[in-house]
Enzyme design. Structure first.
Site, mmCIF file in Angstrom:
data_model
loop_
_atom_site.group_PDB
_atom_site.id
_atom_site.type_symbol
_atom_site.label_atom_id
_atom_site.label_comp_id
_atom_site.label_asym_id
_atom_site.label_seq_id
_atom_site.Cartn_x
_atom_site.Cartn_y
_atom_site.Cartn_z
ATOM 1 N N ARG A 126 0.823 -1.211 0.000
ATOM 2 C CA ARG A 126 0.000 0.000 0.000
ATOM 3 C C ARG A 126 0.857 1.260 0.000
ATOM 4 O O ARG A 126 0.541 2.244 -0.689
ATOM 5 C CB ARG A 126 -0.944 -0.014 1.211
ATOM 6 N N HIS A 131 -7.726 8.093 11.283
ATOM 7 C CA HIS A 131 -7.313 6.693 11.208
ATOM 8 C C HIS A 131 -5.801 6.535 11.075
ATOM 9 O O HIS A 131 -5.317 5.431 10.822
ATOM 10 C CB HIS A 131 -8.014 5.985 10.047
ATOM 11 N N CYS A 137 16.397 0.710 21.693
ATOM 12 C CA CYS A 137 15.093 0.041 21.602
ATOM 13 C C CYS A 137 15.118 -1.137 20.624
ATOM 14 O O CYS A 137 15.115 -2.290 21.038
ATOM 15 C CB CYS A 137 14.003 1.030 21.202
#
Length: 310
Positions: A105, A158, A212
């Site tokens: 996408r 969204h 991280c």
């Protein structure tokens, strides 16, 4: 009760005018709203007087730029629909497959461009800001085409295809890399015969915050997840002050966005719907303009003869 719960409950109670009409006044209101106008001249008069315009957009706007919607018949990537991949459970079970889907996408979107509807909205915002008037775009889309067109005041309810969130530290960051990681290069083909790449988790996108290296996920709202309460607070503030609302290219069936315009209409603010066809909310609005948004929206938002630009 949190703001979103309050808003959702309040809007749901207004969603179906006339179901429990307790007075002739309510019944009269519903009858008057049953036939929205398609008179562009009348809309233009309302537009010319509006000071705070809220524009709610959905997948129909981006479809005119050639963006696949993955909704309805034929809306598949390989053999799955978006509802099967865009969930926390799907990501937990198979993060490689979900990342292939989102990589596809992202790559598709890098080749797409804003269409006349996106551009008309951005140009309207820029022009009206010089007149002391405001435009806010509240979009359900995650493709950033509004941003690419030049829209500044944008609320993406969204999320965005071009942001990531770390599943370990929670850091959110913009990410326009193509491919997003080396292991996804050339992956994500939508053909149903394509086999999963089965990329090891350690080779999928990783957090770059110091110390991280957690697994990244797309910073989008998946099915079963709550919308960001901060974004919802901003949306409610904008809807509370708007004196004109446009609903553009949305089916008005995806909640909670489907409740936004009916909330505005219920307090007497004009709402204009621009969509290929009527929706479940059409009869609650003052205006409805059928057809492609890229055709109907530019003349609607063009400079009005009464506008004075310094």
């Amino acid at each position: 009760m949190c703001l979103f719960q309050f808003t959702a409950r309040r809007l749901v109670s207004q969603a179906h005018c006339g179901l429990k009409a307790s007075s002739s006044k309510k019944q009269k209101f519903c009858l008057e709203m049953a036939r929205p106008s398609s008179n562009m001249a009348d809309f233009r008069e309302v537009f010319a007087k509006a000071k705070h315009i809220a524009i709610i957009t959905g997948a129909g706007v981006s479809a005119e730029s050639g963006v696949p919607t993955f909704r309805g018949a034929g809306g598949f990537w390989r053999k799955w629909q978006a509802q099967e991949l865009a969930t926390p459970g799907a990501f937990a079970r198979n993060p490689s497959r979900v990342w292939e889907f989102y990589h596809y996408r992202r790559e598709v979107m890098l080749s797409k461009h804003p269409n006349p509807a996106h551009i008309a909205i951005a140009e309207c915002e820029k022009r009206l800001s010089k007149q002391g008037r405001s435009v806010v775009v509240i979009t359900q889309n995650i493709d950033e085409l509004h941003r690419k067109a030049g829209t500044k005041h944008l609320l993406e309810i969204h999320g965005s295809l071009f942001k990531t969130r770390c599943t370990s530290c929670g850091n959110v960051a913009a990410n326009y890399k193509s491919p997003i990681c080396p292991a996804l290069a050339g992956k994500g083909a939508p053909d149903p015969d394509t086999e999963d790449a089965a990329i090891p988790v350690e080779d999928l996108p990783q957090c770059e915050e110091d110390g991280c290296s957690g697994l990244l996920r797309p910073h989008v709202v998946w099915f079963g997840e709550a919308l960001d309460p901060g974004v919802l607070t901003a949306v409610e503030k904008e809807l509370d002050i708007c004196d004109l609302c446009l609903v553009v290219g949305t089916s008005s069936v995806v909640y909670p966005a489907a409740m936004f315009a009916p909330q505005v209409s219920a307090r007497g603010v004009p709402v204009a719907e621009f969509n290929m066809e009527p929706t479940p909310a059409t009869n609650r609005f003052r205006f409805h303009f059928p057809g492609p948004c890229g055709t109907t929206l530019p003349p609607a938002l063009a400079r009005h003869e009464t506008e004075i630009i310094a």
